[in-house]
Design an enzyme around this catalytic site. Structure first.
Site, short mmCIF file in Angstrom:
data_model
loop_
_atom_site.label_atom_id
_atom_site.label_comp_id
_atom_site.label_asym_id
_atom_site.label_seq_id
_atom_site.Cartn_x
_atom_site.Cartn_y
_atom_site.Cartn_z
N ASP A 19 0.82 -1.22 0.00
CA ASP A 19 0.00 0.00 0.00
C ASP A 19 0.85 1.27 0.00
O ASP A 19 0.67 2.15 0.85
CB ASP A 19 -0.95 0.00 1.21
CG ASP A 19 -1.78 -1.25 1.31
OD1 ASP A 19 -2.22 -1.75 0.27
OD2 ASP A 19 -2.00 -1.73 2.44
N GLU A 51 -11.35 0.98 -3.39
CA GLU A 51 -10.47 1.37 -2.29
C GLU A 51 -9.36 2.27 -2.81
O GLU A 51 -9.27 2.57 -4.00
CB GLU A 51 -9.86 0.13 -1.62
CG GLU A 51 -9.08 -0.77 -2.57
CD GLU A 51 -8.75 -2.12 -1.97
OE1 GLU A 51 -9.13 -2.38 -0.82
OE2 GLU A 51 -8.10 -2.92 -2.67
#
Length: 496
Positions: free
Chosen positions: A14, A174
């Site tokens: 991420d 997301e």
């Protein structure tokens, strides 16, 4: 020049990136590990050096007894008005928050919480205003990318939370990030789940609150159709402009263990992919919308050399940067010196979602030899290849009354089995060695100058496809047992 992916190897998922003057700064998720949110810097986008963590105090993040893959989810790093901000989610407590610092090499503030749900928060600054985004549900119960305006001093919402984009229809919308470029607002996100269907999508609009028009050729980046290709799960990206005005995407992906073996155990790693804007204002990414193991590019000067560290030891790593604990450690149980680690065991084992005596370093490549000298008074201590509390392989020295044994133990779901053991009589010191390739780990010990193979275990049973979750294998040193004192020396982690 030619550069190779990933640019940061091992479990560093991420990624988010920002640029200040001539330096890039990048953060990654840390989940149940502490300190939280690893922080890197780079001058050229391909060579990254870890310089700290954003969450270094228990007051900044509640980890407690969070299970594996709970805790700290996807962070975003931004710089505004001379100050760095990092916003993230503690998924276990369902709280979004941010911390800040005026000194990127120093400590970060205590958290400021935001009364907006969802995960993967983002910050965008413009004209003295701050906007907060996450993927979740707005104040009216509408799902999607949710946005509000914030008072950055207090975290108080200055506007209702409102859903501004619902994505392109892929599952698990997301990782929203907002940018202002070429007279438009660009909203980039991920869809498809952070697995083999992962992808990056985006839209653009004339106002920060939308409406947004989706890029006609979404997804802009994905490897989902590249069967047998090593790099998979490409998604969750952040855009950055380099010193020369070129655009790039830093994003996650993973390396599967073989062409037809769809398993990955190193975790989600950091990849760099070139981005190109067309005359119509839309951008494309990578090679025909895919990420490659290597890119030939004239965007990076040819005199820059991509450095890859192959040898990790106690002496050339930093206990505060390269190593990590499970949840909040009891620091009195660790004496960490330049060439030695002394660990004090407790009755908390690696099988519990608590804080066992454990300190680990991420496995960064498939082919590696890990070795260490271990001396123990009683109890158990050794090396663990740790995916989560239910999936780890242990090579350890164990006290059995007046004798000692070296054991190989496999923990795969509900199956926890000591597969092999070698008696040492009264000796309480031993050399432990683990050799790994893409498909298996092999466990050895040295006794009287002779190497003994205890057994092997397949890497696939420590993979995300088997264990689930969002982490990767961490090479841990551990001690278990009340009063156990273990001394680790001569640690070597050498990659091929």
């Amino acid at each position: 020049m030619k550069y190779n992916n990933p640019v940061i190897k091992g479990f560093y998922p991420d990624p988010s990136v920002c640029k200040v003057e001539d330096t890039y700064y990048l953060v990654c998720s840390s989940f149940q590990y502490f300190p939280g949110v690893p922080l890197f810097e780079s001058k050229d986008l391909i060579n990254w050096k870890q310089i700290g963590h954003c969450l270094t105090r228990e007051s900044q993040v509640q980890l407690g007894s969070v299970g594996s893959s709970g805790g700290v989810f996807a962070p975003t790093i931004r710089h505004h008005g001379g100050r760095f901000y990092m916003t993230t989610t503690n998924d276990t407590t369902r709280q979004n928050f941010y911390v800040w610092t005026d000194d990127i090499y120093g400590e970060w503030s205590d958290p400021i919480f935001v009364d907006q749900g969802g995960i993967d928060p983002d910050l965008y600054f413009e004209d003295g205003r701050a906007f907060f985004m996450s993927n979740g549900v707005d104040d009216e119960g509408v799902g999607g990318v949710v946005q509000c305006e914030l008072d950055m001093e207090t975290g108080r919402k200055l506007s209702p939370s409102r859903s501004i984009w619902k994505g392109t229809g892929g599952r698990y919308l997301e990782s929203p990030h907002m940018y202002r470029m070429n007279g438009h607002y660009y909203l980039m996100a991920a869809e498809g789940g952070t697995e083999y269907g992962h992808m990056v999508v985006y839209a653009r609009g004339d106002e920060i609150s939308g409406p947004f028009e989706a890029y006609p050729n979404n997804p802009v980046l994905t490897n989902r159709n590249l069967g047998r290709y090593e790099l998979q799960g490409v998604g969750h990206g952040d855009l950055i402009q380099d010193h020369e005005g070129n655009w790039w995407m830093l994003h996650l992906g993973f390396r599967q263990i073989g062409q037809y073996l769809t398993y990955h155990h190193l975790g989600r790693e950091v990849f760099l992919t070139p981005v190109t804007f067309g005359e119509d204002g839309w951008f494309t990414a990578g090679h025909q919308g895919t990420t490659l193991s290597s890119f030939e590019t004239d965007r990076i000067p040819s005199d820059i050399i991509q450095q890859v560290q192959k040898n990790f030891t106690f002496e050339n790593t930093d206990w505060k940067l390269d190593w990590c604990y499970l949840r909040h450690p009891e620091l009195s149980h660790y004496v960490l010196e330049e060439n030695k680690a002394t660990l004090k065991g407790t009755d908390i084992s690696l099988d519990l979602p608590k804080n066992p005596t454990f300190i680990g370093i991420r496995q960064r490549d498939f082919d590696v030899e890990i070795s260490c000298e271990v001396q123990l008074n009683h109890g158990e201590a050794g090396i663990t290849l740790y995916m989560d509390e239910n999936h780890h392989y242990d090579l350890a020295l164990r006290n059995e009354g007046t004798t000692y044994q070296v054991i190989e133990r496999l923990n795969i779901g509900d199956i926890k089995s000591v597969e092999h053991k070698v008696d040492l009589a009264a000796s309480n010191q031993v050399t432990l060695i683990i050799r790994a390739d893409r498909k298996q780990y092999s466990f050895y010990t040295h006794i009287n100058g002779k190497g003994i193979l205890l057994g092997t275990a397949q890497t696939r049973y420590l993979s995300s496809e088997v264990a689930g979750g969002f982490t990767g294998v961490v090479i841990g040193l551990y001690a278990h047992g009340e009063g156990a004192i273990a001394e680790f020396t001569e640690f070597r982690c050498v990659y091929a």
